[in-house]
Design an enzyme around this catalytic site. Sequence first.
Site, PDB file in Angstrom:
ATOM      1  N   ASP A 224       0.826  -1.042   0.043  1.00 23.27           N
ATOM      2  CA  ASP A 224       0.021   0.030  -0.121  1.00 23.27           C
ATOM      3  C   ASP A 224       0.906   1.283  -0.196  1.00 23.27           C
ATOM      4  O   ASP A 224       1.850   1.360   0.591  1.00 23.27           O
ATOM      5  CB  ASP A 224      -0.872   0.221   1.049  1.00 23.27           C
ATOM      6  CG  ASP A 224      -1.734   1.182   1.483  1.00 23.27           C
ATOM      7  OD1 ASP A 224      -2.570   1.157   0.477  1.00 23.27           O
ATOM      8  OD2 ASP A 224      -1.634   1.910   2.268  1.00 23.27           O
ATOM      9  N   GLU A 279       1.616  -0.455  -4.900  1.00 22.25           N
ATOM     10  CA  GLU A 279       0.892   0.504  -5.340  1.00 22.25           C
ATOM     11  C   GLU A 279       1.670   1.918  -5.454  1.00 22.25           C
ATOM     12  O   GLU A 279       1.910   2.458  -4.439  1.00 22.25           O
ATOM     13  CB  GLU A 279      -0.265   0.787  -4.356  1.00 22.25           C
ATOM     14  CG  GLU A 279      -1.218   1.792  -4.883  1.00 22.25           C
ATOM     15  CD  GLU A 279      -1.999   2.466  -3.540  1.00 22.25           C
ATOM     16  OE1 GLU A 279      -3.008   3.016  -3.783  1.00 22.25           O
ATOM     17  OE2 GLU A 279      -1.574   2.558  -2.461  1.00 22.25           O
TER      18      GLU A 279
HETATM   19  C1  GLC Z   1      -4.027   3.266  -0.561  1.00 21.72           C
HETATM   20  C2  GLC Z   1      -5.216   2.489  -0.498  1.00 21.72           C
HETATM   21  C3  GLC Z   1      -6.341   3.370  -0.093  1.00 21.72           C
HETATM   22  C4  GLC Z   1      -6.029   3.911   1.363  1.00 21.72           C
HETATM   23  C5  GLC Z   1      -4.686   4.525   1.293  1.00 21.72           C
HETATM   24  C6  GLC Z   1      -4.240   4.625   2.574  1.00 21.72           C
HETATM   25  O1  GLC Z   1      -4.069   4.305  -1.597  1.00 21.72           O
HETATM   26  O2  GLC Z   1      -5.336   1.893  -1.936  1.00 21.72           O
HETATM   27  O3  GLC Z   1      -7.622   2.509  -0.237  1.00 21.72           O
HETATM   28  O4  GLC Z   1      -6.937   4.853   1.711  1.00 21.72           O
HETATM   29  O5  GLC Z   1      -3.704   3.889   0.630  1.00 21.72           O
HETATM   30  O6  GLC Z   1      -3.707   3.436   3.339  1.00 21.72           O
END
Ligand code: GLC
Length: 563
Positions: A224, A279
């Site tokens: 994440d 991500e």
């Molecule tokens: C990422 C996740 C999202 C979350 C953020 C904070 O972007 O996909 O859903 O709110 O991180 O952890």
Amino acid sequence: MTAHTDTSTRPASVAGQVAEPWWRDAVTYQVYVRSFADGNADGIGDLRGLRDRLGYLADLGVDALWLNPCFPSPMADAGYDIADYRDIEPSFGTLAEMDALIAQAHAAGIRILLDIVPNHCSDRHPRFQQALRAGPRSAARSWFWFRPGRGPGGDEPPNNWQSYCGGPAWTRVTEPDGTPGQWYLHLFAPEQPDFNWDNPAVRADFVKTLRFWFGRGVDGFRIDSAAVLVKDPLLPDLDPEAGPADPHPYNDRDGIHEIYQEWRAVADSYNEPRALLGEVWIADPQRFAKYLRPQEMHAAFNFRFLQCAWDPAALRAVIEQTVDFHRPVGAPATWVLSNHDVTRHVTRYGRTDTRFDFDDRGHGRPVDVELGTRRARAAALLYLALPGGAYLYQGEELGLWEVEQIPDELRQDPMWRRTAGQNPGRDGCRVPLPWTGSEPPFGFSGPGTDEAEPWLPTQPASWRDYTVEAQLDDPDSMLELYRSALNLRRSVPGFGSEREPLRWIDATDGVLAFRRGDAAACVVNLSADPVALPPHQTILLTSSPLTDDGLLPSDCAAWLTME
Ligand code: GLC
Ligand code: CA
């Protein structure tokens, strides 16, 4: 508990070819656990519900599941605020249930990826609680970013950083002696304090977490917010004049790579190496590719493709660039259209402006769902034909759209609350799935439990035609399109093998046509008029029927075998 022992590679699609590691071309299905299926009729999706529906996912034909965070969490940000990284959120189940899920999935040939959140934890995490109690300049506070405020009395935040959820990225604490005290950094909601990755104890603790789950048989992690972990330790103000080439105080800093190099070594230390999937929201393709060097992550989400307009030139450019910038680092490309943070693509593609932009989600603008659905069908055949990993967000296989009419009092997303409603937030793509029956909640909590109210009770009544039950065996349904495509992707040499290069075929303006290997081809008509198909052997699948004269209509795609 022993690690599972099945092989880490899928059989090669062509006899004699070397089998590739599974993660290079897997189709991964994203399970938003609390909205997938409820196994104990309390209205909250859970691991039991997921286990009960594994057959559905195996039949659909996916290779892996990525589960959004399912660790103990106060749910200030839907589980992205973790209070314990080595246990299961009680409303989702137990550790024993996770073990059972892993075993059951592996028996069905499906891999399990969990979602690790390294940038921040929950403010209820014992480490943060300890830091609050321990006071300024303590070792406990050095797990996080605590700083005195600026201005008279330290009343102002330490710098000008803004939270992604709206408002300042700093919150002031009350010290144990009752006085107004230091501030702590949270790039997201105040309930999500950022870890200090300069502290070796933080690094060691995450390695321990990785090993904990890998030891239980987990096949990999989605990472994440992977690019924002490392901060400039001086915590300077963000310079509004800074250009893209200037170092950013927290986004994509050079020091981040050593973290993932250490994680990769951990992942590679198992007999069956585990996969790391980032991500990584970074605009610069060269900097993005650095995360995918051989000693770092295995893959990262291709958000440029997700954000791209439904436009032939723009899509072709993104596809070409994607293939080009993955090549030097030897990493597989990835293709994704939707996830739990973005507007569902049926809705995006049904609007005049078909791009995705976090700052303007297009909320409330007119949507032609029929057009969006038609394009989403064509887009499915496009992205599942591209070389690399494909990521499918639960519900897209049912053709679900963004639910925009959510009463304010039901909205849960902190983005909505923290921007005082300016940003509608992400609840609209997180609505519980419709499974069976003719009325909400459409069997979400299992057969005969329709009195259980889902945690987000906003399924549109029209989803009666979009349930799994209604779509199975209907040859025109989105679900059957996905099932056919995933099945062909496995059986037709070309589509499913990441090493088969993409070669463009000459086509009229507005048409994307390419071969995968010698035998397979995909043609997508994004022009306004029907077009002839290129010379081919057979038509494997089309996203909508051809015209009476055998032409490929507008916003339609076909999979072919070639002469
Ligand atoms: C990422 C996740 C999202 C979350 C953020 C904070 O972007 O996909 O859903 O709110 O991180 O952890
Ligand atoms: Ca439940």
